[in-house]
Design an enzyme around this catalytic site. Sequence first.
Site, PDB file in Angstrom:
ATOM      1  N   SER A 116       0.836  -1.198   0.000  1.00  0.00           N
ATOM      2  CA  SER A 116       0.000   0.000   0.000  1.00  0.00           C
ATOM      3  C   SER A 116       0.875   1.255   0.000  1.00  0.00           C
ATOM      4  O   SER A 116       1.691   1.437  -0.904  1.00  0.00           O
ATOM      5  CB  SER A 116      -0.967  -0.043   1.184  1.00  0.00           C
ATOM      6  OG  SER A 116      -1.947   0.956   1.078  1.00  0.00           O
ATOM      7  N   GLU A 206      -9.877  -5.001  -5.422  1.00  0.00           N
ATOM      8  CA  GLU A 206      -9.592  -3.830  -4.591  1.00  0.00           C
ATOM      9  C   GLU A 206      -9.750  -2.539  -5.391  1.00  0.00           C
ATOM     10  O   GLU A 206      -9.557  -2.508  -6.621  1.00  0.00           O
ATOM     11  CB  GLU A 206      -8.190  -3.911  -3.996  1.00  0.00           C
ATOM     12  CG  GLU A 206      -7.035  -3.845  -4.975  1.00  0.00           C
ATOM     13  CD  GLU A 206      -5.696  -3.706  -4.253  1.00  0.00           C
ATOM     14  OE1 GLU A 206      -5.488  -2.645  -3.644  1.00  0.00           O
ATOM     15  OE2 GLU A 206      -4.887  -4.658  -4.309  1.00  0.00           O
ATOM     16  N   HIS A 236      -7.624  -5.242  -0.862  1.00  0.00           N
ATOM     17  CA  HIS A 236      -6.379  -4.527  -0.604  1.00  0.00           C
ATOM     18  C   HIS A 236      -5.520  -5.241   0.444  1.00  0.00           C
ATOM     19  O   HIS A 236      -6.007  -5.637   1.501  1.00  0.00           O
ATOM     20  CB  HIS A 236      -6.723  -3.119  -0.126  1.00  0.00           C
ATOM     21  CG  HIS A 236      -5.582  -2.168  -0.101  1.00  0.00           C
ATOM     22  ND1 HIS A 236      -4.878  -1.819  -1.241  1.00  0.00           N
ATOM     23  CD2 HIS A 236      -5.025  -1.467   0.909  1.00  0.00           C
ATOM     24  CE1 HIS A 236      -3.948  -0.943  -0.923  1.00  0.00           C
ATOM     25  NE2 HIS A 236      -4.012  -0.714   0.377  1.00  0.00           N
TER      26      HIS A 236
END
Length: 268
Positions: A116, A206, A236
């Site tokens: 991320s 996601e 995610h």
Amino acid sequence: MTDLNNMMWQERAAGNTDRPWESLTTEPGGLEPTLELRPPGAEEGVTLLAIHGGGFVSGSIETHRRMFGHLALAAGLTTVVVDYGLVPAHVYPSQLDAVTAAFRRLAGRVAIVGDSCGATLALGVALRARDAGFDEPAALVLMSPWVDLTVSGASFDAGTDPFFTRDLCRGLAAGYLGGADDPAADPGRADLRGLPPTYVQAGADEALVDDARLLDRRLRAAGVDVRLDEFAGQLHTFQMGAGHSAAADDAIGRAGSWLRRTLSSTRP
């Protein structure tokens, strides 16, 4: 000064276990916040620097050490998990400065993994190394990378992600940037030429899957050796489910194998 140690034992004797043992000690100043994970038979002279995600507002060594531990075992690499300051107390470029400093302190060849916003920072370190002329990462592994801080991907509108809305991510980006307008902060706008071999993973459901696809296209156009794997039905940073999820275990295994092959083929 309050004797917290005596107080804790008195509380424990009374059956109250609310006070954490580690709270008795203050955080020591001047130490680099890192954790080293060394699997048996780890390859010498190569280190994996691991940068956690969390939207720049959460996440830590503790939240991510298990996932990165699974990857350390799969790759056979000593893995150093690094921390950095969080928004709002810290904004760009504080986080990038912290992980760049951690990268530069490591000896030998260093690959970087990030999930991320940790992937945002991993790319930022690679770009800084290229532009400043210091030793560059040997490889990058980017899990559910966040690379478009303008949050323009159409996948935000797919309706398959229950949490990461466009407005949420815009707010996280604004908090991180703190008013800065620097292309180096946003890999979606940066010049990606000359980056090391890169492996990208994303959950096909996601909201940020278009970020991974954008990065894949831009790296290919820049002549970088890149591979993108999308995992059906996953959201995610699904790799956090390692040990509980077959998809997460598959992803960690693929990342470990890719690191072994790539680092072996690029060995000086």
